[in-house]
Write a protein that holds these residues in place. Structure first.
Motif, PDB file in Angstrom:
ATOM      1  N   PHE A   1       0.748  -1.166  -0.029  1.00 32.06           N
ATOM      2  CA  PHE A   1      -0.080   0.101  -0.123  1.00 32.06           C
ATOM      3  C   PHE A   1       0.942   1.218   0.250  1.00 32.06           C
ATOM      4  CE2 PHE A   1      -3.862  -1.757   2.296  1.00 32.06           C
ATOM      5  CZ  PHE A   1      -3.792  -2.803   1.561  1.00 32.06           C
ATOM      6  N   THR A   2       0.494   2.338  -0.606  1.00 34.24           N
ATOM      7  CA  THR A   2       1.202   3.567  -0.560  1.00 34.24           C
ATOM      8  C   THR A   2       0.075   4.713  -0.438  1.00 34.24           C
ATOM      9  OG1 THR A   2       2.522   2.783  -2.465  1.00 34.24           O
ATOM     10  CG2 THR A   2       2.444   5.125  -1.859  1.00 34.24           C
ATOM     11  N   ILE A   3       0.466   5.244   0.555  1.00 31.94           N
ATOM     12  CA  ILE A   3      -0.482   6.502   0.839  1.00 31.94           C
ATOM     13  C   ILE A   3       0.154   7.822   0.166  1.00 31.94           C
ATOM     14  CG2 ILE A   3       0.568   7.146   3.094  1.00 31.94           C
ATOM     15  CD1 ILE A   3      -2.144   7.900   4.339  1.00 31.94           C
ATOM     16  N   SER A   4      -0.710   8.733  -0.261  1.00 37.74           N
ATOM     17  CA  SER A   4      -0.284   9.996  -0.713  1.00 37.74           C
ATOM     18  C   SER A   4      -1.429  11.128  -0.555  1.00 37.74           C
ATOM     19  CB  SER A   4       0.256   9.560  -1.971  1.00 37.74           C
ATOM     20  OG  SER A   4      -1.021   9.521  -2.862  1.00 37.74           O
ATOM     21  N   ARG A   5      -0.885  12.141  -0.632  1.00 38.85           N
ATOM     22  CA  ARG A   5      -1.676  13.441  -0.529  1.00 38.85           C
ATOM     23  C   ARG A   5      -1.663  14.493  -1.658  1.00 38.85           C
ATOM     24  NH1 ARG A   5      -1.004  15.545   5.218  1.00 38.85           N
ATOM     25  NH2 ARG A   5      -2.711  16.710   4.529  1.00 38.85           N
ATOM     26  N   ASP A   6      -2.706  15.001  -2.168  1.00 37.05           N
ATOM     27  CA  ASP A   6      -2.568  16.117  -3.206  1.00 37.05           C
ATOM     28  C   ASP A   6      -3.397  17.504  -2.605  1.00 37.05           C
ATOM     29  OD1 ASP A   6      -2.995  17.743  -5.245  1.00 37.05           O
ATOM     30  OD2 ASP A   6      -3.328  16.115  -6.740  1.00 37.05           O
ATOM     31  N   ASN A   7      -2.658  18.309  -2.075  1.00 33.62           N
ATOM     32  CA  ASN A   7      -3.264  19.399  -1.178  1.00 33.62           C
ATOM     33  C   ASN A   7      -3.960  20.180  -2.282  1.00 33.62           C
ATOM     34  OD1 ASN A   7      -2.347  18.501   1.262  1.00 33.62           O
ATOM     35  ND2 ASN A   7      -0.361  19.526   1.140  1.00 33.62           N
ATOM     36  N   THR A   8      -3.499  20.279  -3.263  1.00 37.48           N
ATOM     37  CA  THR A   8      -4.449  21.226  -4.244  1.00 37.48           C
ATOM     38  C   THR A   8      -5.714  20.611  -4.796  1.00 37.48           C
ATOM     39  OG1 THR A   8      -3.470  19.856  -6.369  1.00 37.48           O
ATOM     40  CG2 THR A   8      -2.135  21.407  -5.459  1.00 37.48           C
ATOM     41  N   LYS A   9      -5.847  19.217  -4.403  1.00 35.70           N
ATOM     42  CA  LYS A   9      -7.263  18.663  -4.622  1.00 35.70           C
ATOM     43  C   LYS A   9      -7.951  18.494  -3.245  1.00 35.70           C
ATOM     44  CE  LYS A   9      -6.337  16.537  -9.019  1.00 35.70           C
ATOM     45  NZ  LYS A   9      -6.287  15.048  -9.804  1.00 35.70           N
ATOM     46  N   ASN A  10      -7.301  18.913  -2.248  1.00 37.43           N
ATOM     47  CA  ASN A  10      -7.641  18.599  -0.765  1.00 37.43           C
ATOM     48  C   ASN A  10      -8.189  17.089  -0.597  1.00 37.43           C
ATOM     49  OD1 ASN A  10      -8.084  19.921   1.416  1.00 37.43           O
ATOM     50  ND2 ASN A  10     -10.320  20.235   1.376  1.00 37.43           N
ATOM     51  N   THR A  11      -7.294  16.186  -1.028  1.00 35.22           N
ATOM     52  CA  THR A  11      -7.515  14.808  -1.068  1.00 35.22           C
ATOM     53  C   THR A  11      -6.407  13.860  -0.645  1.00 35.22           C
ATOM     54  OG1 THR A  11      -9.243  15.087  -2.929  1.00 35.22           O
ATOM     55  CG2 THR A  11      -8.303  12.794  -2.813  1.00 35.22           C
ATOM     56  N   VAL A  12      -6.845  12.881   0.007  1.00 33.19           N
ATOM     57  CA  VAL A  12      -5.538  12.028   0.292  1.00 33.19           C
ATOM     58  C   VAL A  12      -5.871  10.488  -0.372  1.00 33.19           C
ATOM     59  CG1 VAL A  12      -4.649  10.611   2.292  1.00 33.19           C
ATOM     60  CG2 VAL A  12      -5.235  13.109   2.428  1.00 33.19           C
ATOM     61  N   TYR A  13      -4.926   9.730  -0.840  1.00 30.05           N
ATOM     62  CA  TYR A  13      -5.110   8.595  -1.446  1.00 30.05           C
ATOM     63  C   TYR A  13      -4.571   7.219  -0.829  1.00 30.05           C
ATOM     64  CZ  TYR A  13      -6.008  11.986  -5.069  1.00 30.05           C
ATOM     65  OH  TYR A  13      -6.368  13.003  -5.844  1.00 30.05           O
ATOM     66  N   LEU A  14      -5.184   6.051  -0.938  1.00 32.02           N
ATOM     67  CA  LEU A  14      -4.401   5.028  -0.567  1.00 32.02           C
ATOM     68  C   LEU A  14      -4.423   3.963  -1.753  1.00 32.02           C
ATOM     69  CD1 LEU A  14      -3.294   3.445   1.857  1.00 32.02           C
ATOM     70  CD2 LEU A  14      -5.563   2.193   2.289  1.00 32.02           C
ATOM     71  N   GLN A  15      -3.279   3.757  -2.321  1.00 36.81           N
ATOM     72  CA  GLN A  15      -3.212   2.951  -3.504  1.00 36.81           C
ATOM     73  C   GLN A  15      -2.778   1.660  -2.928  1.00 36.81           C
ATOM     74  OE1 GLN A  15      -3.210   3.529  -6.939  1.00 36.81           O
ATOM     75  NE2 GLN A  15      -3.220   1.201  -6.925  1.00 36.81           N
ATOM     76  N   MET A  16      -3.513   0.485  -3.040  1.00 43.17           N
ATOM     77  CA  MET A  16      -3.752  -0.819  -2.535  1.00 43.17           C
ATOM     78  C   MET A  16      -3.157  -1.624  -3.968  1.00 43.17           C
ATOM     79  SD  MET A  16      -6.672  -0.421  -0.061  1.00 43.17           S
ATOM     80  CE  MET A  16      -7.766  -0.737  -1.344  1.00 43.17           C
ATOM     81  N   THR A  17      -2.140  -2.388  -3.722  1.00 38.31           N
ATOM     82  CA  THR A  17      -1.773  -3.357  -4.849  1.00 38.31           C
ATOM     83  C   THR A  17      -1.616  -4.793  -4.213  1.00 38.31           C
ATOM     84  OG1 THR A  17       0.428  -3.075  -4.317  1.00 38.31           O
ATOM     85  CG2 THR A  17      -0.486  -1.624  -6.033  1.00 38.31           C
ATOM     86  N   THR A  18      -1.517  -5.818  -4.776  1.00 39.19           N
ATOM     87  CA  THR A  18      -1.323  -7.225  -4.658  1.00 39.19           C
ATOM     88  C   THR A  18      -2.478  -7.383  -3.312  1.00 39.19           C
ATOM     89  OG1 THR A  18       0.779  -6.922  -4.952  1.00 39.19           O
ATOM     90  CG2 THR A  18       0.342  -8.873  -3.898  1.00 39.19           C
ATOM     91  N   LEU A  19      -3.584  -7.254  -3.425  1.00 41.79           N
ATOM     92  CA  LEU A  19      -4.386  -7.327  -2.622  1.00 41.79           C
ATOM     93  C   LEU A  19      -4.908  -8.670  -2.244  1.00 41.79           C
ATOM     94  CD1 LEU A  19      -7.226  -4.358  -3.544  1.00 41.79           C
ATOM     95  CD2 LEU A  19      -6.063  -4.713  -1.380  1.00 41.79           C
ATOM     96  N   ARG A  20      -5.179  -9.117  -0.891  1.00 41.98           N
ATOM     97  CA  ARG A  20      -5.384 -10.350  -0.314  1.00 41.98           C
ATOM     98  C   ARG A  20      -6.966 -10.282   0.376  1.00 41.98           C
ATOM     99  NH1 ARG A  20       0.465  -9.945   2.694  1.00 41.98           N
ATOM    100  NH2 ARG A  20      -1.057  -9.371   4.494  1.00 41.98           N
ATOM    101  N   PRO A  21      -7.224 -11.559   0.635  1.00 43.55           N
ATOM    102  CA  PRO A  21      -8.574 -11.594   1.033  1.00 43.55           C
ATOM    103  C   PRO A  21      -8.575 -11.057   2.471  1.00 43.55           C
ATOM    104  CG  PRO A  21      -8.023 -13.647  -0.156  1.00 43.55           C
ATOM    105  CD  PRO A  21      -6.728 -12.691  -0.166  1.00 43.55           C
TER     106      PRO A  21
END
Length: 126
Positions: free
Chosen positions: A68-88
């Motif tokens: 997982f990778t967390i990031s933020r874009d203050n210009t969009k007032n948004t935070v993201y969580l990129q999730m890869t290789t998801l597991r049950p």
């Protein structure tokens, strides 16, 4: 003040998803942000956090580190969580949260966050 989490869904093991957390009524640029998750019958658990400031720091639970990778874009007032290789065992309702903290500070504790989103369901099938 509202945090709107989105991006969840039903995926297969190994797939990826990107969660978004958009804020209204407050500027996320000066808030520490976090993602938590809660599976049925379990307590809400820390997933990831990101600080605010010139140098942005991140933190991850051991169970998601490297996936997982967390990031933020203050210009969009948004935070993201990129999730890869998801597991049950990633299946849960995912919540974003905002907390007041000194710049550069990472927050892991549920009680330290003052604002919470409504949650978005992530279901990973095997």
């Amino acid at each position: 003040v509202q945090l709107q989490a989105s991006g969840g869904g039903l995926v297969q093991a190994g797939d990826s998803l990107r969660l978004s957390c958009a804020a209204s009524g407050l500027s996320l640029s000066t808030y520490a942000m976090g993602w938590f998750r809660q599976a049925p019958g379990k307590e809400r658990e820390f997933v990831s956090a990101i600080s605010w400031g010139i140098v942005v720091r991140t933190d991850y639970a051991d169970s998601v580190k490297g996936r997982f990778t967390i990031s933020r874009d203050n210009t969009k007032n948004t935070v993201y969580l990129q999730m890869t290789t998801l597991r049950p065992d990633d299946t849960a309702v995912y919540y974003c949260a905002a907390g007041r903290a000194k710049w550069g500070t990472l927050i892991r504790g549920v009680e330290e966050y003052g604002y919470w989103g409504q949650g978005t369901q992530v279901t990973v099938s095997s």
